[in-house]
Write an enzyme that holds these catalytic residues in place. Structure first.
Site, mmCIF file in Angstrom:
data_model
loop_
_atom_site.group_PDB
_atom_site.id
_atom_site.type_symbol
_atom_site.label_atom_id
_atom_site.label_comp_id
_atom_site.label_asym_id
_atom_site.label_seq_id
_atom_site.Cartn_x
_atom_site.Cartn_y
_atom_site.Cartn_z
ATOM 1 N N ASP A 1 -14.208 -51.221 11.534
ATOM 2 C CA ASP A 1 -14.950 -50.313 12.437
ATOM 3 C C ASP A 1 -14.111 -49.936 13.652
ATOM 4 O O ASP A 1 -14.317 -48.899 14.254
ATOM 5 C CB ASP A 1 -16.297 -50.916 12.858
ATOM 6 C CG ASP A 1 -16.161 -52.123 13.784
ATOM 7 O OD1 ASP A 1 -15.119 -52.807 13.746
ATOM 8 O OD2 ASP A 1 -17.118 -52.396 14.536
ATOM 9 N N ASN A 2 -13.177 -50.797 14.022
ATOM 10 C CA ASN A 2 -12.251 -50.488 15.130
ATOM 11 C C ASN A 2 -11.109 -51.491 15.033
ATOM 12 O O ASN A 2 -11.149 -52.409 14.206
ATOM 13 C CB ASN A 2 -12.938 -50.549 16.506
ATOM 14 C CG ASN A 2 -13.828 -51.765 16.729
ATOM 15 O OD1 ASN A 2 -15.047 -51.651 16.763
ATOM 16 N ND2 ASN A 2 -13.209 -52.935 16.854
ATOM 17 N N LYS B 1 -9.142 -53.158 20.369
ATOM 18 C CA LYS B 1 -10.531 -52.742 20.491
ATOM 19 C C LYS B 1 -10.834 -52.270 21.911
ATOM 20 O O LYS B 1 -10.440 -52.915 22.874
ATOM 21 C CB LYS B 1 -11.449 -53.911 20.148
ATOM 22 C CG LYS B 1 -12.910 -53.570 20.288
ATOM 23 C CD LYS B 1 -13.826 -54.751 20.046
ATOM 24 C CE LYS B 1 -15.273 -54.279 20.112
ATOM 25 N NZ LYS B 1 -16.226 -55.386 19.881
ATOM 26 N N ASP C 1 -15.782 -55.955 10.807
ATOM 27 C CA ASP C 1 -16.093 -55.752 12.218
ATOM 28 C C ASP C 1 -14.962 -56.290 13.106
ATOM 29 O O ASP C 1 -14.629 -57.469 13.024
ATOM 30 C CB ASP C 1 -17.400 -56.493 12.521
ATOM 31 C CG ASP C 1 -18.069 -55.991 13.775
ATOM 32 O OD1 ASP C 1 -17.463 -55.193 14.499
ATOM 33 O OD2 ASP C 1 -19.211 -56.403 14.030
ATOM 34 N N LYS D 1 -24.716 -55.600 9.627
ATOM 35 C CA LYS D 1 -24.934 -55.251 11.044
ATOM 36 C C LYS D 1 -25.277 -53.769 11.209
ATOM 37 O O LYS D 1 -24.555 -52.912 10.696
ATOM 38 C CB LYS D 1 -23.648 -55.588 11.815
ATOM 39 C CG LYS D 1 -23.486 -54.876 13.152
ATOM 40 C CD LYS D 1 -22.401 -55.499 13.980
ATOM 41 C CE LYS D 1 -21.753 -54.491 14.921
ATOM 42 N NZ LYS D 1 -20.770 -55.097 15.827
ATOM 43 N N HIS E 1 -26.436 -52.006 14.590
ATOM 44 C CA HIS E 1 -25.842 -51.599 15.885
ATOM 45 C C HIS E 1 -25.936 -50.108 16.174
ATOM 46 O O HIS E 1 -25.035 -49.525 16.783
ATOM 47 C CB HIS E 1 -24.391 -52.085 16.007
ATOM 48 C CG HIS E 1 -23.993 -52.278 17.446
ATOM 49 N ND1 HIS E 1 -22.731 -52.586 17.858
ATOM 50 C CD2 HIS E 1 -24.738 -52.182 18.591
ATOM 51 C CE1 HIS E 1 -22.699 -52.681 19.169
ATOM 52 N NE2 HIS E 1 -23.911 -52.443 19.639
ATOM 53 N N CYS F 1 -17.733 -50.412 18.288
ATOM 54 C CA CYS F 1 -18.656 -50.520 17.141
ATOM 55 C C CYS F 1 -19.616 -49.345 16.943
ATOM 56 O O CYS F 1 -19.568 -48.665 15.921
ATOM 57 C CB CYS F 1 -19.491 -51.785 17.260
ATOM 58 S SG CYS F 1 -18.534 -53.289 17.366
#
Ligand SMILES: *[C@@H]1O[C@H](CO)[C@@H](O)[C@H](O)[C@H]1NC(C)=O
Ligand SMILES: *[C@@H]1O[C@H](CO)[C@@H](O)[C@H](O)[C@H]1NC(C)=O
Ligand SMILES: *[C@@H]1O[C@H](CO)[C@@H](O)[C@H](O)[C@H]1NC(C)=O
Length: 513
Positions: A280-281, A298, A30, A122, A124, A68
């Protein structure tokens, strides 16, 4: 005749091995920066990731989304955000939003193909309604948290009600779930250890006659900056305390991944497991990630926000130990996995992802020649350049071959002018709270046309805007954006709901509708 018979038996053996359904392990880090993985030259130690990547295929022209929820939505549905209504921001705790029901998830597809499906970590992707939850989206089990971030040991996340005009006090709640049940027993247990243990339990309990799909989106190394001292102490050479903690968080995750892969080996599953590791980024610059030498981080559509650290590992790879520079995107995993699993792609809306197995495993040319990074009609900036094509005031980015066009980028954002050098004097910051839950951000500007063009092969650091030199390319890419814009569904971005707040639910974040 002995030789042909032996060959014949070998060919049966290999055909069977290749025709069985592989176990699939997807590990997501993450907010993990481009420059925060050992093999990109980082000062952070990631021996497990380095070794796995070295034995597998490093993806070096691979993209994710800049934040995310969007990346997770595309990983799980194989579809661009403009086709699921999630093109603006993340899903906030108090919003009635989730994956649309017309887009079956990869877990549903694999379950249908006979897989046992588990998610740990996670989520989200919304929790307002039971129907949005992982256990309603194809996962047999879920252990972890439903929101976007929280404390690693307390498992508490807070909403400062920044979207409310009434009351700006922070409201905090517990967010840790064992399927639907709240788990109050893990306070003080650092999530990287906790999620690793839960993942290992799943591996040990798995019925080996069935294929396994394990989705393991770690919380690390997202803010808040929190790590057991032992890991921080490994980095006494790093002066900045927050970067030191961040480095410790990464190394702890690396150790967790070692433990999980060891569990796969012990259970006899590893030899036929395909592991995909992806961020994820890009790294969050204000939260101590580094994307050097890429521009931005991000939340931006520059390379630092969207070019993701990722690799694939597994015995099924025909070609191993090499760097793959073909264009790939997080939405590609969906058809890639469904085909590997011998599942069916029927019953989905048109996918935006491509099956990339041949590209990864054999180094074949990617089917992907274009990549829509995003169109966010709720972020508008600059002056309109042409009346008869895409409105360049709208925030968007697209890649066609080596060309990348960005429109509507607010040039006042400091993150957009960063090449991995973190500004001095920044404190902890509040997790993921930089963008307010406003409905539309319209900024006026004088003179800026808000079109940027880069040749990513020649200029991966996006230092030289060549839009003035290549008007035909600009025009072509704007027309491609216009094409994508015509396929867009309306943005789903409802206002926050005060009924979501944990003070109404005994101090926990829960589904409330
Ligand atoms: C604001 O919200 C908090 C938490 O819900 C509550 O304790 C407090 O009384 C509220 N204040 C006002 C003025 O409504
Ligand atoms: C990995 O396993 C070792 C040995 O059991 C343990 O000490 C360590 O805490 C584990 N690390 C993580 C991140 O789970
Ligand atoms: C996208 O298409 C819609 C509907 O045709 C149009 O109203 C809008 O202006 C277009 N957006 C851009 C950025 O061109």
């Amino acid at each position: 005749m002995l030789l042909p018979a032996t060959l014949f038996l070998w060919s049966i053996y290999w055909t069977q091995a290749a025709s069985s359904q592989p176990h699939i392990l997807v590990i997501v880090a993450d907010d993990y920066g481009w420059n925060d993985i050992g093999y990109h030259g980082s000062e952070i130690k990631t021996p497990t990731l380095d070794q796995l990547a070295k034995e597998g295929v490093k993806l070096e022209n691979y993209y994710v989304q800049p934040i995310c929820s969007p990346t997770r939505s595309q990983l799980l549905t194989g579809r661009y955000q403009i086709h699921t209504g999630l093109q603006h921001s993340i899903i906030w705790w108090s919003q009635d939003s989730g994956l649309p029901s017309d887009s079956p998830t990869i877990a549903e597809k694999l379950k249908h193909a006979g897989y046992k499906t588990h998610a740990v970590g996670k989520w989200h992707l919304g929790f307002a309604r039971v129907g949005y939850l992982p256990t309603s989206k194809g996962f047999d089990t879920f252990y972890g948290f439903w929101g976007g971030s929280e404390s690693y040991s307390g498992h508490i996340s807070c909403d400062d009600l920044h979207w409310s005009h009434v009351n700006h006090s922070r409201v905090c709640g517990l967010d840790l779930r064992d399927n639907l049940a709240i788990d109050r027993s893990q306070t003080g247990h650092y999530s990287t250890h906790l999620f690793t243990e839960k993942a290992i339990d799943i591996v040990h309990q798995h019925d080996k006659t069935k294929p396994l799909f394990l989705y393991l989106p770690y919380q690390a190394p997202h803010a808040p900056m929190e790590v057991p001292k032992k890991y921080e102490d490994m980095y006494s050479n790093i002066k900045d305390v927050n970067r030191r903690i961040y480095a410790g968080m990464v190394t702890c995750m690396d150790e967790g991944i070692k433990n999980v892969t060891n569990a796969f080996k012990k259970a006899g599953l590893w030899d036929d497991t395909i592991l995909v590791f992806t961020t994820d980024n890009g790294g969050s610059i204000k939260n101590h990630g580094s994307n050097w030498p890429l521009r931005g981080g991000k939340g931006t559509l520059f390379e630092g926000g969207v070019r993701g650290a990722a690799f694939v590992h597994g015995n099924r790879l025909a070609k191993k130990g090499y760097v793959n520079k073909e264009l790939m995107h997080v939405s590609d995993w969906y058809p890639t996995f469904v085909n590997l699993a011998k599942g069916s792609l029927q019953g989905t809306k048109p996918l935006d992802g491509f099956d990339q197995w041949n590209t990864i495993s054999h180094g074949a040319k990617s089917h992907r020649t274009e990549l829509l990074h995003n169109i966010d009609p709720l972020q508008v900036w600059g002056n309109r350049a042409f009346d008869d094509t895409f409105d360049n005031r709208v925030s968007a980015a697209i890649r066609v071959g080596d060309w990348k066009l960005l429109t509507g980028q607010y040039e006042g954002r400091p993150e957009s002018k960063e090449w991995g050098k973190r500004p001095e004097g920044q404190g902890h910051g509040v997790v993921g709270r930089s963008s307010g839950q406003t409905n539309k951000v319209v900024r006026t500007s004088s003179g800026q046309k808000s079109i940027m063009l880069y040749n990513i092969r020649d200029d991966p650091e996006e230092r030289h805007d060549v839009s003035a030199q290549h008007p035909t390319v600009v025009r072509h890419l704007l027309d491609r954006l216009k094409h994508y814009n015509q396929t867009m569904v309306p943005v789903h971005y409802p206002p926050g709901d005060v009924n979501a707040l944990p003070n109404k639910h005994g101090g926990v974040w829960t589904h409330w509708l």
